[in-house]
Design a protein around this motif. Sequence first.
Motif, PDB file in Angstrom:
ATOM      1  N   GLU A 275       5.529   1.703   0.675  1.00  0.00           N
ATOM      2  CA  GLU A 275       6.297   2.879   0.282  1.00  0.00           C
ATOM      3  C   GLU A 275       7.707   2.419  -0.052  1.00  0.00           C
ATOM      4  O   GLU A 275       8.291   1.613   0.669  1.00  0.00           O
ATOM      5  N   ASN A 276       8.235   2.915  -1.155  1.00  0.00           N
ATOM      6  CA  ASN A 276       9.576   2.553  -1.625  1.00  0.00           C
ATOM      7  C   ASN A 276       9.679   1.058  -1.944  1.00  0.00           C
ATOM      8  O   ASN A 276      10.719   0.449  -1.733  1.00  0.00           O
ATOM      9  N   LYS A 277       8.620   0.480  -2.475  1.00  0.00           N
ATOM     10  CA  LYS A 277       8.636  -0.950  -2.800  1.00  0.00           C
ATOM     11  C   LYS A 277       9.491  -1.234  -4.031  1.00  0.00           C
ATOM     12  O   LYS A 277      10.411  -2.032  -3.982  1.00  0.00           O
ATOM     13  N   ASP A 278       9.156  -0.593  -5.143  1.00  0.00           N
ATOM     14  CA  ASP A 278       9.891  -0.823  -6.390  1.00  0.00           C
ATOM     15  C   ASP A 278      10.996   0.202  -6.613  1.00  0.00           C
ATOM     16  O   ASP A 278      12.006  -0.097  -7.209  1.00  0.00           O
TER      17      ASP A 278
ATOM     18  N   SER B 255      10.409   6.693  -3.228  1.00  0.00           N
ATOM     19  CA  SER B 255       9.220   7.544  -3.312  1.00  0.00           C
ATOM     20  C   SER B 255       8.029   6.860  -3.982  1.00  0.00           C
ATOM     21  O   SER B 255       7.032   7.515  -4.279  1.00  0.00           O
ATOM     22  N   ASP B 256       8.131   5.566  -4.225  1.00  0.00           N
ATOM     23  CA  ASP B 256       7.041   4.792  -4.796  1.00  0.00           C
ATOM     24  C   ASP B 256       5.946   4.626  -3.741  1.00  0.00           C
ATOM     25  O   ASP B 256       6.230   4.288  -2.602  1.00  0.00           O
ATOM     26  N   LYS B 257       4.688   4.884  -4.117  1.00  0.00           N
ATOM     27  CA  LYS B 257       3.546   4.713  -3.226  1.00  0.00           C
ATOM     28  C   LYS B 257       2.591   3.722  -3.875  1.00  0.00           C
ATOM     29  O   LYS B 257       2.176   3.916  -5.010  1.00  0.00           O
ATOM     30  N   MET B 258       2.246   2.659  -3.140  1.00  0.00           N
ATOM     31  CA  MET B 258       1.336   1.667  -3.679  1.00  0.00           C
ATOM     32  C   MET B 258       0.419   1.171  -2.568  1.00  0.00           C
ATOM     33  O   MET B 258       0.827   1.069  -1.415  1.00  0.00           O
TER      34      MET B 258
ATOM     35  N   LYS C 107      -1.315   2.387  -7.689  1.00  0.00           N
ATOM     36  CA  LYS C 107      -0.266   3.363  -7.401  1.00  0.00           C
ATOM     37  C   LYS C 107      -0.874   4.743  -7.583  1.00  0.00           C
ATOM     38  O   LYS C 107      -1.311   5.090  -8.673  1.00  0.00           O
TER      39      LYS C 107
END
Length: 111
Positions: A60-63, A66-69, A86
Motif C-alpha cells: 500500500e502506498n508503494k508508488d 492510496s496505491d494498492k498492489m 493493481k
Amino acid sequence: MTTQQPYKNKITTLSYFVKRLKDSGYNTWKLITNYSEADPRKWTILIDPGNTSVFITCYENKDFKSDKMFEINDGDRYFPRNFSVKTSSMEVIIALLVEKGIPQISVNTEQ
C-alpha cells in the motif's frame, strides 16, 4: 477533529482479504502481519500451503498515495516471477487464482 476508523472491508485489510479467500474455498495462512511503518508491504499470506504454495504480499502506498498492489510468488510455477496486480477488487484476485488453476478445498467436506 475526528479520526476515521479504517475500513474493515478494504482489500488491503488482512482479515477481509483472508475471509474472502476462505469463503471462496482457499486454504490460507497468515504469515507476516507486522512489517515496519516505513515498509510499503502490509502483510504476506500463503495460499494452498504444501501444494501450490502461492505467496501474496500486499503493498500500500508503494508508488503513490492510496496505491494498492499485490505481488504473487509461487516459484515461477503458475505465475511469472514477481507477478503483480493493481486492483481494489477481490473478484480480480479470486478470478486470477481460479484462472491459474490454484486448487480450492471443498467447503462442504465432512470430516
